[in-house]
Design a protein around this motif. Structure first.
Motif, mmCIF file in Angstrom:
data_model
loop_
_atom_site.group_PDB
_atom_site.id
_atom_site.type_symbol
_atom_site.label_atom_id
_atom_site.label_comp_id
_atom_site.label_asym_id
_atom_site.label_seq_id
_atom_site.Cartn_x
_atom_site.Cartn_y
_atom_site.Cartn_z
ATOM 1 N N LEU A 178 5.595 26.705 25.666
ATOM 2 C CA LEU A 178 4.904 27.775 26.406
ATOM 3 C C LEU A 178 4.848 29.128 26.000
ATOM 4 C CD1 LEU A 178 5.832 26.086 29.950
ATOM 5 C CD2 LEU A 178 3.631 26.207 29.052
ATOM 6 N N GLU A 179 5.746 29.314 25.293
ATOM 7 C CA GLU A 179 5.814 30.728 24.771
ATOM 8 C C GLU A 179 4.529 30.995 23.720
ATOM 9 O OE1 GLU A 179 7.746 33.609 24.538
ATOM 10 O OE2 GLU A 179 8.943 32.840 26.372
ATOM 11 N N GLN A 180 4.017 29.694 23.223
ATOM 12 C CA GLN A 180 2.966 29.920 22.306
ATOM 13 C C GLN A 180 1.701 30.408 23.344
ATOM 14 O OE1 GLN A 180 2.630 29.657 18.966
ATOM 15 N NE2 GLN A 180 5.097 29.425 19.378
ATOM 16 N N PHE A 181 1.813 30.211 24.518
ATOM 17 C CA PHE A 181 0.620 30.422 25.322
ATOM 18 C C PHE A 181 0.743 31.787 25.886
ATOM 19 C CE2 PHE A 181 0.736 25.820 25.292
ATOM 20 C CZ PHE A 181 -0.804 25.243 25.243
ATOM 21 N N LYS A 182 1.589 32.638 25.509
ATOM 22 C CA LYS A 182 1.633 33.925 25.720
ATOM 23 C C LYS A 182 0.769 34.929 24.742
ATOM 24 C CE LYS A 182 6.123 34.713 28.065
ATOM 25 N NZ LYS A 182 7.381 35.502 27.940
#
Length: 722
Positions: free
Chosen positions: A324-328
């Protein structure tokens, strides 16, 4: 019910029969009446009016951001505005129609006897939207009280659509602090006005679609022209135009009879219909001395980096949090792209992604689109949950202030030399300005002839006089600040060179300048522009500061001359240099004529330079604007008018000039190794009605009379000696 009515009637009759003694009016003396009226006037006097302006929250549109809107309204509350106006863009026309059609489609799946009509569905959706807006639009309160600040709402047929006005009406019924204005041009009276110049503000919204334009002023000018063409009532002195998501200010003066302010939007820009670029809010400050300050809080940077505020629930597993960090930093990802970034096998990624998609109660919720094989965070969640951390007012800005003058044209008979000598230093002191800028054309030159030159002065005399005009306000401001600095200092430090130099630095205003085309006329005879000017200016500053230090009993620092020279900077066209304010600055003086499109020259310069702050002159017209660049951040540019009241050159071309100097205030925040502009405030100072042009012939006649008096005095002295 009948008995109750009889009782009420009887009671009414009883009250009628009660005899009351007539109250004798208190007779006041004329003096007392006069005092009372004076007190009332004093109470009604208004030091200044602060008004907040928003545009384009675009509810129902893809660009709507609830927390962004909340941030804008909180900024207005922190600015202590007296009232706020939403100038168009309450709802997004296409998004609202899409929502209505979706609800109608749902009805088609129901049995005929349970199915609502198209009109009923539409009315239900409009009511729901109004109720949602009533809940989500923040209530702004006066500082330290529960008093609600009024919000005026205007809707645009071109942007809100046909249903916008109806939703605004319903919203006004649900929220007592909201007022709906139905017309496309509305006049807001200011009672009491802070100054006779500012009795009302006109707010305009577009009524028809506009063509895509390269320049920010094109669509705004069309709206203002429509307003002027109506000619059905006296024009308001200040005109605010919404919906175009640009930020510029055209002051009233010679070129424009009105102050024109264009507003940024308060939603993410998802489509470019005119020349949309700015996100933020605008606050106008109208003062009792007749000045107008246009302050803008820029939120573009926060919107560009909005996904970084995504808060990942700790209930997700460590591997899920890593994904989910990638979707930041990306709006969507595929398994292949995640595999490249995370170096995790595709099978393991697919397994984790499917698990995340099923955990719908955790935030942020992830969705999967089977047609594109993309994973993404839903737009609805983004619109309602992202936050926009803005430092002010909890954290103070780094505050930097500039005053710029251009086209001084020293020793021209139309130049208001008194402004430089008597007024400029007062503005520098009143508004705590530490940076002075000269944007070219310090001298009149002689290429246009000698008719407007006082005494037909040569280039050396003109440059020396221009240096004196520039040094005088700098020294006056320095002396006042230096005395204030010394008032609380230990007198033992007066003999310490390092300490005294620190006192000088605390009181001194740096000066950056660039030659103009009139200044460069000396290069035709192989003399570099403003050579005499610089020599004379440095000498005057050095001598003046030395005298001030001596009179105060301070030692003269050895490094004083070097300090003055280092802070008197001559710029080169299009160069961007790091300024002591902590931002890059570019000064320019374009060798070309003004354009009918107001922002054309300024936007061309923004494309040619890489500076954060751009200041230019030559057109004898004033303008200020801002543009955002995703890499460079927020950039501002100010076009400075002139200190000439008029000129024969422009009179013959049917042109009028904007008189005065430009004021720029920046609210900066340190981000990494540079400072970013979060807030900017523009104003223009100078009242041409206070000054008048010199008549060369009358001036010579006065000079003759003065010479005759001098000769007569000499003759009298000779006779007395005999």
């Amino acid at each position: 019910m009948k008995k109750k009515r009889k009782h009420e009637k009887r009671k009414h009759v009883k009250l009628k029969n009660v005899r009351q003694k007539p109250q004798q009016p208190e007779v006041k003396k004329p003096e007392e009446n006069q005092k009372m009226s004076e007190v009332v006037c004093q109470k009604r006097q208004c030091e200044e009016v602060r008004a907040g302006f928003f545009s384009r929250i675009d509810y129902c549109g893809h660009g709507y951001r609830r927390r962004l809107m909340e941030r804008g309204f909180k900024l207005a509350e922190a600015e202590q505005t007296h009232f706020n106006v939403l100038v168009g863009g309450l709802v997004h026309n296409a998004g609202l129609k899409e929502r209505i059609e979706e609800e109608i489609a749902k009805e088609k799946g129901k049995p005929k006897d349970e199915r609502a009509s198209r009109e009923e569905v539409k009315n239900r959706v409009l009511g729901e939207v109004a109720a949602e807006l009533a809940e989500q639009i923040p209530v702004v309160k006066a500082t330290g009280t529960e008093k609600k600040i009024r919000l005026y709402v205007m809707t645009s047929l071109a942007y809100d659509g046909a249903y916008g006005a109806e939703i605004a009406e319903k919203l006004a019924l649900l929220r007592p602090d909201v007022r709906h204005w139905a017309k496309w041009s509305e006049h807001l009276p200011l009672k009491p006005p802070p100054n006779e110049k500012f009795k009302e503000i006109a707010c305009l919204v577009p009524t028809k679609q506009t063509f895509r334009s390269k320049y920010d002023s094109t669509a705004v000018d069309r709206a203002v022209e429509d307003y002027l063409n109506l000619a059905n009532k006296p024009y308001a002195p200040v005109v605010v135009v919404g919906c175009y998501d640009v930020s510029f200010y055209k002051p009233a003066g010679g070129e424009s009879s009105l102050h024109i302010i264009a507003l940024p939007g308060l939603s993410r820009t998802e489509e470019n219909r005119a020349s949309e670029n700015q996100i933020g809010i605008t606050v106008l400050r109208l003062t009792k001395d007749g000045n107008l300050f246009v302050r803008c809080h820029n939120l573009n940077y926060l919107v560009v980096h909005e996904r970084e505020s995504i808060n990942i629930s700790p209930k997700y597993s460590a591997s899920a949090q890593q994904i989910l960090e990638q979707f930041k930093y990306h709006s969507w990802r595929t398994v292949g792209l995640l595999n490249e970034n995370l170096r995790v096998t595709r099978d393991e990624l697919k397994k984790n992604l499917d698990k995340i998609v099923k955990q719908t109660r955790l935030h942020p919720p992830l969705r999967y689109d089977s047609s594109s094989h993309r994973y993404y965070i839903s737009r609805q969640w983004i619109q309602q949950n992202l936050t926009y951390p803005y430092p002010w007012p909890n954290q103070s800005f780094i505050d930097e202030r500039f005053i710029s003058f251009g086209c001084l044209h020293a020793l021209c008979c139309h130049t208001a030399h008194e402004f430089m000598l008597n007024d400029l230093h007062q503005f520098m002191l009143e508004y705590k300005v530490r940076h002075l800028v000269g944007a070219g054309d310090f001298i009149e030159g002689s290429k246009h002839g000698h008719k407007e030159l006082i005494f037909g002065a040569d280039y050396v005399a003109q440059e020396r006089f221009a240096a004196w005009l520039t040094a005088t306000p700098m020294l006056k401001a320095f002396k006042t600040r230096f005395v204030e600095t010394l008032s609380g200092a230990d007198q033992k430090l007066f003999t310490n060179e390092t300490a005294v130099l620190d006192f000088v630095k605390a009181a001194y205003s740096d000066f950056w300048y660039i030659p103009g085309n009139h200044d460069e006329w000396t290069e035709a005879v192989s003399v570099a522009a403003l050579t005499t000017f610089r020599y004379e200016l440095l000498m005057l500053l050095r001598t003046g500061i030395t005298n001030i230090l001596r009179n105060a009993g301070c030692v003269i620092p050895m490094l004083l001359e070097e300090f003055i020279e280092n802070n008197t900077v001559k710029m080169v066209p299009l160069d961007a240099a790091m300024h002591p304010a902590g931002v890059t600055v570019s000064l320019n003086h374009l060798h070309m004529a003004r354009a009918q499109t107001k922002t054309l020259r300024s936007q061309a310069l923004l494309g040619a330079t890489s500076a954060d702050v751009n200041i230019h002159a030559n057109f004898h017209t004033a303008l200020a604007m801002a543009r955002f660049d995703p890499e460079m951040g927020q950039r501002v540019i100010q076009q400075i008018g002139t200190l000439k009241l008029r000129s024969g050159f422009e009179d013959r071309k049917g042109k009028r000039v904007d008189f005065g100097v430009g004021y720029l205030r920046l609210g900066l925040q340190q981000r990494g190794d540079k400072k970013s502009i979060l807030m900017h405030e523009f104003a223009f100072f100078g009242d041409p009605s206070k000054y008048s042009s010199l008549d060369n012939e009358a001036f010579i006649e006065d000079f003759k009379k003065g010479m005759e008096e001098i000769v007569a005095k000499k003759e009298t002295k000779k006779l007395e000696k005999k």
